[in-house]
Design a protein around this motif. Sequence first.
Motif, PDB file in Angstrom:
ATOM      1  N   ARG A 180      26.099  71.113  35.800  1.00  0.00           N
ATOM      2  CA  ARG A 180      26.801  70.433  34.713  1.00  0.00           C
ATOM      3  C   ARG A 180      26.785  71.307  33.460  1.00  0.00           C
ATOM      4  O   ARG A 180      25.761  71.916  33.126  1.00  0.00           O
ATOM      5  N   TYR A 237      31.881  71.139  34.701  1.00  0.00           N
ATOM      6  CA  TYR A 237      30.949  71.883  35.547  1.00  0.00           C
ATOM      7  C   TYR A 237      31.177  73.382  35.370  1.00  0.00           C
ATOM      8  O   TYR A 237      32.276  73.828  35.010  1.00  0.00           O
ATOM      9  N   ASP A 293      25.478  67.212  41.988  1.00  0.00           N
ATOM     10  CA  ASP A 293      25.455  66.155  40.982  1.00  0.00           C
ATOM     11  C   ASP A 293      25.600  64.815  41.683  1.00  0.00           C
ATOM     12  O   ASP A 293      26.693  64.416  42.076  1.00  0.00           O
TER      13      ASP A 293
END
Length: 838
Positions: free
Chosen positions: A366, A399, A812
Motif C-alpha cells: 500500500r 498500491y 492486502d
Amino acid sequence: MKLSSLYACASFVALSGAFLAAPAMAQEAAQADAADAVPESVGLDAIVVTASGRDKTQLNTSISVSSISAETISNLKPSSEAEVFRSIPGIQVAGTSGPGGNSNIAVRGLPVATGGSPFVQIQEDGLPTVLFGDIQFGNNDYWTRFDASVANIEGVRGGSATTFASQAPGAVINYISHTGKDEGGYVQVGKGLGYDETKVDFRYGGPINDTTYFHVGGFFKNGRGPLHADYTVSDSIQVKGNLTKEFDGGRGYFRLMFKYADTQEPNYTGSPALATINGKKVTNIRPFPGFDGRDSSNYSIYNQDFLIYNREGNLERTKMDGITTNAKSFGGQFHYEFDGGITVDNNMRYTDMSGGFTSPFLNVARTSSVLGSTVNGATVATIKYASGPKAGEVFTGEYLDNNVNVDTRIRDIGSFANDLTVAGKFDVGTGKVTARAGVFYMNQKIAMDWHVNKSLRELNGDNPSQLDLFDSAGNKLTQAGTAGYNNNWGNCCARDYDLSYANTAPYMSLDFDHDLFDIDGSVRFERVKASGYAIGGGDEFDVVSGGVTIPTITSDGVREDLNYTRSYTSYTVGALFKASSNLSIFARTSRGGRFNGDRQTLGGKIRNDGALCTSADAAAGNGGCTADGVTPSVDFVKQHELGIKSRGGLLGGRFTLELTLLKGSFKQSTYELSATKCPGGAGGCVIDAKYKSTGAEIFATYRNGGFSLVGNATYSKAKKQAAGASSYTRADGIPDLIYTLSANYDVGEIATFGLAVTGQTSAIDSAGYEYPGKAIFNPSLRVYPIRNLELGLQVYNVFDTFDLRGNGGIADASVNPTVISGAPALGRTVSASVRYSF
C-alpha cells in the motif's frame, strides 16, 4: 494372482492412465544407445543410457525411467525449460519463471525448501551442466536449453540416479544429442503473432564416410517477448555439435563435442492479482487493473538500466537484462568393447561459463505504508514519478511495488568433469553377472558478487516508472527510485565470493540378470573438497548519488576461508520380476545424499580455520562458530519404489505403461537469502525442516493408426515438519497432482492436428493459503503442402486462462476483493512457423 489377470489389470490401467491421468511423453519414445544418440528404438525396448549401466531396455531395468522424444516435447509447446521438465513423470514444477529459468524443481513430492532444484541434476550427454542444482542465483535451469540438437530427454527418478550421478538423489534429467549417424536435418523459422519474437531453429548431421559422422544444431532468438516489454529482453544464440569416429569394426568410437551459448532471457517475477478469500481458500483469481500478468510485466523502458555500487567501490550503470549466460565447452566421449566382455567408457567436458541475474522483483504494498514511514533518516511526505511522461508529478496510486532491483554478477561458474567406467559381463549358470566400477570427478567454480538495491516503482504492467520519495521540506530521499545500494536484505546479501568444490566419487554396481528376474545393487562414495572465500556485507555507509545521500553496504564484512572435506555414501538395491515379454514388476530402495554447497557459507557454519563447525563448536562458540555445519552439509533422501511396466495391444492400437508407487523422506537445512520465507520478514536465515511424501507417478503412451497419445502424471502427498514443530503439515508449493497430456492425429501426409494439456491441482503458500489449480490447453496445426515443407500454427493457453501457477502471497487482505501476488502462466500466445527438412 495369475499372470493373465495381472496383465489384464495392467492393460486397463494403461488405458485409464492414457485417457484420464495425463501428463506426457514419448510419442515415439526415442532412445539412444551408447554409440549413437539418434532415436532408433521405440517404447520400452529402448536402451537406458542415463544414470544406468547402458545395457538394459526400459522394460527390463528396475528403475523408474522415461524417455521423451524431441518431437513430443515440441508438441507440448513449452514456454520455458520448466515446462519441458513437467513432461517427465515425478518432476514437479508448480510454476514457471520464464524462459530465463530460476524455477523451483521438486521431485516426487520432495519440496524445494528455498529455491532451485536441490535434488535434481540436469545433464547434457551424461555430464552435469553445473554440479549443484540450487546454486544461489545460479540454478541449473539457467544453463541448459532444449533446442534442435536434442534427440530426446531421459528422466531417471530415484534408484540409480542416487549412485550413477553425484548430487542427484531425486532425479537426473539428461539432454541427449543427435549424433548424425543418420543423415538429415531442418531449418525452422518461428514468429510470434501479436508480439515481437523471432526464433530460428536448425540442425543437420550425417556421415562423412563409413566410420565418421557429425551433427550440429541450435537456435537464434530475438524479441521483446509475449509479455510485451518495450525493449529487447530476448537475445540468444546456442550452437552444439559433435564429430564421431568409429574404429576397430565398430567395437569402439571417439566423439568430440562442443557447445557455444550466449543467451539473454527474461525472468518473470510475478504480478498482482485480485481474489476472493474465505478462510484459507483463495478463489476467483483475476487480473489486477492495469497489470495483467498474462501479458505484461514490470520490465520497463524506464528501468532497463540502473545504478549499482560495484565490488570496486564505484557507482556503475548495469542493464536490466534478466538472466544471461555465456558458455563455451568442449568434451570427448570414448567407448571400446574389449574381448571377454570388458567395456570401457570415458566422458569428459571442460566448460568456461559465466552469466548474470538482473531482475526487478515484485512486492505489492500500500502506498500509505510508505507515506509517513522513515526512509534514510527522514519521514516520507510525498512520492513522485522519477521517470517517464509523468516525471516530477505526484504519485497518487493506492498500491506500489517496493521490491528490490537485483544484479548478481556470476563471474565464473565454469567446471571440469570426467566420468570413467569399466564394466565386465560374465556368464554365471543360467544368468549373466555384470560388474561395473567407475570414478567421477568434477571441479565446480562459483564466483559471484551480489547487488540488491532497495527500490520503488509504480504498480503497473505497462512500462512502470521508478518512484522517488521526498520529505516535507521537499528534500529528495531517493535517487531514480533507489533508496539504498546493496542493502535491501541487510548485510547478509552484499556478498562477494570465489568458491571451488572438487567432487570425487568412486562407484560400483553388481547386477545378476536371469530369464525370470534381475537383482542389482550399487554404491557411491562421495568426497567433496571445498575451498575459496566468501565475504559478507559490512556496516552501512553513505554514498552521494546524483546529489542525494544513499545508504550503502558493500562486501567488507565477515570473511570465511573454506578449507574442508566432507565424505558420505549413497546406495540403492533393486529387483525386477520378468512376468512376461511384455510385463515386468520391480521394487527398489535407496538412500542418496546431496552436498549443500554455497548455501553453507556466511551462516556461522565455517570455523575460522576453514573447517566445518561441529555442533559442539557451535554450542561452545569455538572458532567463530554459531551453527552446526557438519550435519546440514549433506541432505539425505530415502526412497522406496514399487512399479510395473507393461506394453501390448489395446482397442486396435499399441500402448506402453509405467506406473510407480512412491514413498520418500528427507531432512534439509539450508540458507535463505531473502525475506520471502524468513521468520519476521528479515533477510538471511537458516531454514530447518523434515519432509516426507507418498504418491505415484505414471507415464503412458498409446498409438492407433494416425492417432497418438502420450501422458504423464505425478500424484503426491507431501508433508513438512518445521524445526521445533511436533507434527507434519502439508508442504507448500507442491500440488497433489501435476499432469501433462499430448495428443496428435495425422491426416495422411496432409496435416497433423495436436492438443497439449498441462495442469495441476491446488497448492498452498508458506502461510497456508490454498490456491486453485487449473489446466492450460495448447492446440496446434501442422500442414505439409509439399514434400519436406511444414507450415505450423501453435497456440499456448488458447482459452487465456488466468492460472496462478507459482506460489502466491496475500498483499492486502483489508480490501474486497483481496489484493494478492503470484506468477500466472502466459496468456493466449499465438505463433507461426515454417520448417524445411532435408
